[in-house]
Write an enzyme that holds these catalytic residues in place. Sequence first.
Site, PDB file in Angstrom:
ATOM      1  N   ASP A  44     -25.780  -9.428  50.252  1.00 23.32           N
ATOM      2  CA  ASP A  44     -27.043  -9.926  50.808  1.00 23.32           C
ATOM      3  C   ASP A  44     -28.244  -9.478  49.985  1.00 23.32           C
ATOM      4  O   ASP A  44     -29.366  -9.405  50.494  1.00 23.32           O
ATOM      5  CB  ASP A  44     -27.200  -9.467  52.264  1.00 23.32           C
ATOM      6  CG  ASP A  44     -27.153  -7.954  52.402  1.00 23.32           C
ATOM      7  OD1 ASP A  44     -26.845  -7.276  51.401  1.00 23.32           O
ATOM      8  OD2 ASP A  44     -27.424  -7.446  53.503  1.00 23.32           O
ATOM      9  N   HIS A 245     -26.479 -11.012  19.774  1.00 22.73           N
ATOM     10  CA  HIS A 245     -26.970 -10.825  21.137  1.00 22.73           C
ATOM     11  C   HIS A 245     -26.200  -9.710  21.845  1.00 22.73           C
ATOM     12  O   HIS A 245     -25.869  -9.825  23.027  1.00 22.73           O
ATOM     13  CB  HIS A 245     -26.881 -12.142  21.922  1.00 22.73           C
ATOM     14  CG  HIS A 245     -27.856 -13.170  21.445  1.00 22.73           C
ATOM     15  ND1 HIS A 245     -27.703 -14.515  21.687  1.00 22.73           N
ATOM     16  CD2 HIS A 245     -28.999 -13.063  20.739  1.00 22.73           C
ATOM     17  CE1 HIS A 245     -28.703 -15.195  21.145  1.00 22.73           C
ATOM     18  NE2 HIS A 245     -29.507 -14.331  20.565  1.00 22.73           N
ATOM     19  N   ASP A 262     -33.825  -5.028  19.479  1.00 22.37           N
ATOM     20  CA  ASP A 262     -34.534  -6.294  19.706  1.00 22.37           C
ATOM     21  C   ASP A 262     -34.963  -6.268  21.165  1.00 22.37           C
ATOM     22  O   ASP A 262     -34.129  -6.401  22.068  1.00 22.37           O
ATOM     23  CB  ASP A 262     -33.598  -7.464  19.418  1.00 22.37           C
ATOM     24  CG  ASP A 262     -34.306  -8.815  19.434  1.00 22.37           C
ATOM     25  OD1 ASP A 262     -35.366  -8.918  20.087  1.00 22.37           O
ATOM     26  OD2 ASP A 262     -33.789  -9.769  18.818  1.00 22.37           O
ATOM     27  N   ASP A 273     -41.725 -10.135  21.597  1.00 18.68           N
ATOM     28  CA  ASP A 273     -40.360 -10.217  21.049  1.00 18.68           C
ATOM     29  C   ASP A 273     -40.334  -9.547  19.683  1.00 18.68           C
ATOM     30  O   ASP A 273     -40.639 -10.172  18.671  1.00 18.68           O
ATOM     31  CB  ASP A 273     -39.943 -11.685  20.955  1.00 18.68           C
ATOM     32  CG  ASP A 273     -38.511 -11.869  20.489  1.00 18.68           C
ATOM     33  OD1 ASP A 273     -37.790 -10.868  20.357  1.00 18.68           O
ATOM     34  OD2 ASP A 273     -38.119 -13.028  20.249  1.00 18.68           O
ATOM     35  N   HIS A 352     -28.700 -17.190  11.641  1.00 17.12           N
ATOM     36  CA  HIS A 352     -29.630 -17.749  12.626  1.00 17.12           C
ATOM     37  C   HIS A 352     -30.880 -18.278  11.922  1.00 17.12           C
ATOM     38  O   HIS A 352     -31.040 -18.146  10.705  1.00 17.12           O
ATOM     39  CB  HIS A 352     -30.000 -16.693  13.675  1.00 17.12           C
ATOM     40  CG  HIS A 352     -30.598 -15.440  13.116  1.00 17.12           C
ATOM     41  ND1 HIS A 352     -31.895 -15.341  12.683  1.00 17.12           N
ATOM     42  CD2 HIS A 352     -30.043 -14.209  12.922  1.00 17.12           C
ATOM     43  CE1 HIS A 352     -32.132 -14.116  12.258  1.00 17.12           C
ATOM     44  NE2 HIS A 352     -31.035 -13.404  12.373  1.00 17.12           N
ATOM     45  N   HIS A 356     -38.844 -18.737  16.277  1.00 18.46           N
ATOM     46  CA  HIS A 356     -38.918 -19.669  17.398  1.00 18.46           C
ATOM     47  C   HIS A 356     -40.284 -19.536  18.062  1.00 18.46           C
ATOM     48  O   HIS A 356     -41.000 -18.548  17.875  1.00 18.46           O
ATOM     49  CB  HIS A 356     -37.810 -19.385  18.412  1.00 18.46           C
ATOM     50  CG  HIS A 356     -37.750 -17.952  18.872  1.00 18.46           C
ATOM     51  ND1 HIS A 356     -38.604 -17.433  19.817  1.00 18.46           N
ATOM     52  CD2 HIS A 356     -36.957 -16.920  18.495  1.00 18.46           C
ATOM     53  CE1 HIS A 356     -38.334 -16.150  20.024  1.00 18.46           C
ATOM     54  NE2 HIS A 356     -37.340 -15.806  19.222  1.00 18.46           N
ATOM     55  N   HIS A 363     -37.860 -17.781  24.208  1.00 13.53           N
ATOM     56  CA  HIS A 363     -37.600 -18.944  23.364  1.00 13.53           C
ATOM     57  C   HIS A 363     -38.387 -20.085  23.997  1.00 13.53           C
ATOM     58  O   HIS A 363     -37.871 -20.841  24.825  1.00 13.53           O
ATOM     59  CB  HIS A 363     -36.102 -19.258  23.304  1.00 13.53           C
ATOM     60  CG  HIS A 363     -35.312 -18.214  22.591  1.00 13.53           C
ATOM     61  ND1 HIS A 363     -33.998 -17.939  22.862  1.00 13.53           N
ATOM     62  CD2 HIS A 363     -35.652 -17.353  21.599  1.00 13.53           C
ATOM     63  CE1 HIS A 363     -33.566 -16.966  22.084  1.00 13.53           C
ATOM     64  NE2 HIS A 363     -34.564 -16.592  21.318  1.00 13.53           N
ATOM     65  N   GLU A 385     -38.206 -13.701  11.993  1.00 13.69           N
ATOM     66  CA  GLU A 385     -37.174 -12.685  12.186  1.00 13.69           C
ATOM     67  C   GLU A 385     -35.979 -12.858  11.245  1.00 13.69           C
ATOM     68  O   GLU A 385     -34.865 -13.176  11.683  1.00 13.69           O
ATOM     69  CB  GLU A 385     -36.702 -12.683  13.635  1.00 13.69           C
ATOM     70  CG  GLU A 385     -36.318 -14.052  14.185  1.00 13.69           C
ATOM     71  CD  GLU A 385     -35.840 -13.970  15.632  1.00 13.69           C
ATOM     72  OE1 GLU A 385     -34.927 -13.176  15.909  1.00 13.69           O
ATOM     73  OE2 GLU A 385     -36.392 -14.701  16.472  1.00 13.69           O
ATOM     74  N   TYR A 389     -26.560  -9.325   8.094  1.00 13.71           N
ATOM     75  CA  TYR A 389     -25.504  -8.760   8.932  1.00 13.71           C
ATOM     76  C   TYR A 389     -24.206  -8.768   8.141  1.00 13.71           C
ATOM     77  O   TYR A 389     -23.681  -9.839   7.797  1.00 13.71           O
ATOM     78  CB  TYR A 389     -25.346  -9.586  10.213  1.00 13.71           C
ATOM     79  CG  TYR A 389     -26.669  -9.919  10.858  1.00 13.71           C
ATOM     80  CD1 TYR A 389     -27.285  -9.034  11.735  1.00 13.71           C
ATOM     81  CD2 TYR A 389     -27.333 -11.106  10.547  1.00 13.71           C
ATOM     82  CE1 TYR A 389     -28.520  -9.330  12.308  1.00 13.71           C
ATOM     83  CE2 TYR A 389     -28.557 -11.414  11.109  1.00 13.71           C
ATOM     84  CZ  TYR A 389     -29.147 -10.526  11.984  1.00 13.71           C
ATOM     85  OH  TYR A 389     -30.367 -10.827  12.537  1.00 13.71           O
ATOM     86  N   ARG A 406     -32.324  -6.456  11.171  1.00 13.19           N
ATOM     87  CA  ARG A 406     -33.248  -7.553  11.480  1.00 13.19           C
ATOM     88  C   ARG A 406     -34.634  -6.960  11.666  1.00 13.19           C
ATOM     89  O   ARG A 406     -34.779  -5.864  12.227  1.00 13.19           O
ATOM     90  CB  ARG A 406     -32.816  -8.304  12.740  1.00 13.19           C
ATOM     91  CG  ARG A 406     -33.712  -9.489  13.090  1.00 13.19           C
ATOM     92  CD  ARG A 406     -33.068 -10.444  14.093  1.00 13.19           C
ATOM     93  NE  ARG A 406     -32.838  -9.877  15.415  1.00 13.19           N
ATOM     94  CZ  ARG A 406     -31.632  -9.554  15.883  1.00 13.19           C
ATOM     95  NH1 ARG A 406     -30.548  -9.708  15.124  1.00 13.19           N
ATOM     96  NH2 ARG A 406     -31.504  -9.052  17.104  1.00 13.19           N
ATOM     97  N   GLU A 408     -38.478  -8.285  13.045  1.00 11.83           N
ATOM     98  CA  GLU A 408     -39.094  -9.432  13.735  1.00 11.83           C
ATOM     99  C   GLU A 408     -40.518  -9.113  14.150  1.00 11.83           C
ATOM    100  O   GLU A 408     -40.773  -8.087  14.785  1.00 11.83           O
ATOM    101  CB  GLU A 408     -38.271  -9.789  14.969  1.00 11.83           C
ATOM    102  CG  GLU A 408     -38.828 -10.959  15.773  1.00 11.83           C
ATOM    103  CD  GLU A 408     -37.964 -11.264  16.979  1.00 11.83           C
ATOM    104  OE1 GLU A 408     -38.092 -12.384  17.525  1.00 11.83           O
ATOM    105  OE2 GLU A 408     -37.167 -10.397  17.390  1.00 11.83           O
TER     106      GLU A 408
END
Length: 440
Positions: A44, A245, A262, A273, A352, A356, A363, A385, A389, A406, A408
């Site tokens: 609940d 991710h 990230d 971001d 990637h 964006h 996004h 970004e 990898y 990475r 960004e």
Amino acid sequence: MDLAYLAKMPQEEFTARRERVFEQMQDNSALLIFTESEKRRNNDCDYLFRPDSYFWYLSGFAEPQSAILLIKQADKTESIIFVRKKDPLMETWNGKRLGIENAPKTLQFHEAFDVEEINAVLAKKLANLTACYYARGLQEWGDNILFSTFDEMNANRQKTPTTLIDWQPMLSEMRLIKSELEIALIQQACHISSMAHIRAMKQTRPNRYELEIEGEMQHEFTRFGARFPAYNFIVAGGENACILHYNENDQVLNDGDLLLIDAGAEFAYYAGDITRTFPINGKFSEPQKELYELTLTMIKEATKLLVPDSSIKAANDKAVQILTEGLVRLGILTGNVDELIEQKAYRQFYMHGLGHWLGLDVHDVGDYGTERDRPLQIGMVLTVEPGIYIPKEADVPEQYKGIGIRIEDNLLITDYGNKNLTSGCPKEIADIEQLMQSAQ
């Protein structure tokens, strides 16, 4: 500027947006938007509620089970909001409701109705209109209401709108160009995000857990008025950084590895971001430094091209050129650079896109063009970004295996080029090392 005031964005901003929508609607039409319903977490208990971004954009209203109806006819326009009625018992348990009586004045709508009566009101208001702007599939409960209303109208021989038009392209285009107030909110989200990343750098050391660093960042978000992250934290130590991710965030941080974070704060529903990658022990190794400097060059050169009338594609092409040349120089790729780019050989290490749109959604909505070649315009906000990898099983020199990097930043397109909204978050090697070593 008073951030407490900003977080409550003046209602005139939302009213002006609805007026812009009326200008684009055809005569004798209606536009209908539903917000999210409450989502069950377990038994609940529900997840904490967040309104649908499109609905919030036109209303500034954050209660569930609500809807907006805009009607345009040749001689007038009408704005209607459907809300839950006041209920003292339910409000005692779950919090105050605005209510039907208060909604028109507070939200600057012409009329408000009980959402439980929405079918009857829609049947009356939509009769004899020629078009209805509606985005099918976004809110299941809204689909059920609208199409059951159409069925009922048809059964009663009432004339329903003959054309159904998706409002998403129109509203997405509006959301793509940010107002001054939106830019201020995004700037604050980016500022809070930057402070959280700095805290993470200061608090990171070998043998702590990824989840502990996530907690340090959440502490900083909350301390400055951002209760939620804009998306799930990615706190990825070592080879976990090669999972784009990754969000388990439950592994120990090992001496000698890098940590990729990230993470961005959500402030007044607007997203920051940021990604930063830094050494867990405060000192880059030579192989880490080589790959990091390559990524840093990519973001710096790409940023120079993210200006009015250029495009994400142009910036990405430059980043790919720099990346491929660098990978050949380091012996990770072999062959002719131009041929490798044509073959997209770099994609195994950079899979990637370059960035964006950013706004109410991390996004964010808006058309990119056929190949992300849409000319950039003043008022757009986007991320940049690039990353590298290299999983442990890759056929590359041993010293580069298991490294993921990475970097960004968030950019506002301006009349002078761009403004880096996340420039307060260190990304130069010397700055990161100095910050971490001084904290320890």
